[in-house]
Design a protein around this motif. Structure first.
Motif, PDB file in Angstrom:
ATOM      1  N   GLY A 162       0.784  -0.940  -0.378  1.00  0.00           N
ATOM      2  CA  GLY A 162      -0.459  -0.174  -0.151  1.00  0.00           C
ATOM      3  C   GLY A 162       1.295   1.520   0.666  1.00  0.00           C
ATOM      4  O   GLY A 162       1.714   1.482   0.524  1.00  0.00           O
ATOM      5  N   LYS A 163       0.481   2.665  -0.840  1.00  0.00           N
ATOM      6  CA  LYS A 163       0.551   3.087  -0.558  1.00  0.00           C
ATOM      7  C   LYS A 163       1.210   4.559   0.927  1.00  0.00           C
ATOM      8  O   LYS A 163      -0.041   4.508   0.928  1.00  0.00           O
ATOM      9  CB  LYS A 163       0.265   4.328  -1.630  1.00  0.00           C
ATOM     10  N   LYS A 164       1.984   5.418   0.987  1.00  0.00           N
ATOM     11  CA  LYS A 164       1.703   5.661   2.832  1.00  0.00           C
ATOM     12  C   LYS A 164       2.848   6.517   2.314  1.00  0.00           C
ATOM     13  O   LYS A 164       3.447   6.581   1.533  1.00  0.00           O
ATOM     14  CB  LYS A 164       1.685   5.047   3.809  1.00  0.00           C
ATOM     15  N   TRP A 198      -2.126   6.501   5.002  1.00  0.00           N
ATOM     16  CA  TRP A 198      -2.165   5.054   3.983  1.00  0.00           C
ATOM     17  C   TRP A 198      -3.327   6.078   2.905  1.00  0.00           C
ATOM     18  O   TRP A 198      -4.207   6.737   3.177  1.00  0.00           O
ATOM     19  CB  TRP A 198      -2.626   4.351   4.259  1.00  0.00           C
ATOM     20  N   LYS A 199      -2.854   6.069   1.280  1.00  0.00           N
ATOM     21  CA  LYS A 199      -3.772   6.260   0.348  1.00  0.00           C
ATOM     22  C   LYS A 199      -5.345   5.851  -0.192  1.00  0.00           C
ATOM     23  O   LYS A 199      -4.636   4.165   0.190  1.00  0.00           O
ATOM     24  CB  LYS A 199      -2.972   5.947  -1.033  1.00  0.00           C
TER      25      LYS A 199
END
Length: 229
Positions: free
Chosen positions: A202-204, A223-224
């Motif tokens: 996950g993007k963060k 987090w996105k």
């Protein structure tokens, strides 16, 4: 005759000590001390001799894979580790096991703190006297107070024996130590949980100070939002 030789008085031979004019050299070395020192010296001598023989008979074309998988750092030989020994899933599993152990210790310490607190609560709580006594003078008041203490069976902390006082003080020290241990374990648990979450997919990104609603000394991540199918 063999039994009589033990009955004859013999002179007790004492070990010679260091002479007074040689006290600056320390204790006088005995034969047993020399034997230990000589064995250690010859052991080191034999070890150095074997190393010299290995160096003399070494094959220049000899090759081992450890020659390229290890290196010397500041004169210390270190084996190069395998960076891909464990997969990402295996690392996450080991982290979760460590976190579970820390959480178990936190719960165990909290149960011990509750048990200690319940034990010490009876000494701190004083009985509530709802009876009202009327005395004519101070002597009568002292007499009534002593009678109520003896009848009620309650004792103040100052009236307890010294042995019980020492045990109570030790229990309070243990309680404070366990509370501090719980705080340290909870801090370690939060840090490990944060590291485990950061290893997940996950993007963060790390929030800046002006973006944090409640200021904190610890880093805050966001987090996105992702759509789950």
């Amino acid at each position: 005759m063999s039994s009589l030789k033990h009955a004859v008085h013999r002179r007790a031979h004492k070990e010679r000590s260091q002479p007074k004019e040689r006290k600056r050299f320390g204790l006088l070395e005995k034969h047993k001390d020399y034997v230990v020192r000589a064995k250690a010296f010859h052991k080191k001598e034999d070890y150095l001799q074997k190393l010299k023989e290995k160096a003399a008979f070494k094959n220049p074309d000899e090759f081992y894979f450890k020659m390229i998988n290890s290196k010397t750092v500041d004169g210390v030989h270190k084996q190069a580790g395998d960076p891909n020994k464990y997969t990402q899933e295996e690392l996450l599993l080991m982290k979760s096991q460590d976190i579970g152990y820390i959480l178990q210790k936190v719960q165990s310490e909290k149960k011990k703190i509750e048990k200690l607190t319940a034990t010490l609560h009876s000494l701190d709580s004083q009985p509530s006297n709802r009876h009202v006594y009327y005395a004519e003078d101070r002597e009568d008041a002292k007499r009534i107070l002593s009678e109520t203490k003896s009848v009620g069976g309650f004792h103040a902390f100052e009236d307890l024996p010294d042995k019980i006082k020492r045990r109570t003080a030790a229990s309070y020290r243990e309680l404070e130590a366990r509370r501090g241990r719980v705080q340290e374990l909870e801090k370690v648990y939060n840090e490990m949980a944060m590291k485990q979450e950061l290893q997940k997919k996950g993007k963060k990104r790390k929030l800046r100070e002006d973006e944090i609603v409640c200021p904190s000394s610890r880093p805050v991540y966001k987090w996105k939002t992702e759509r789950k199918r």
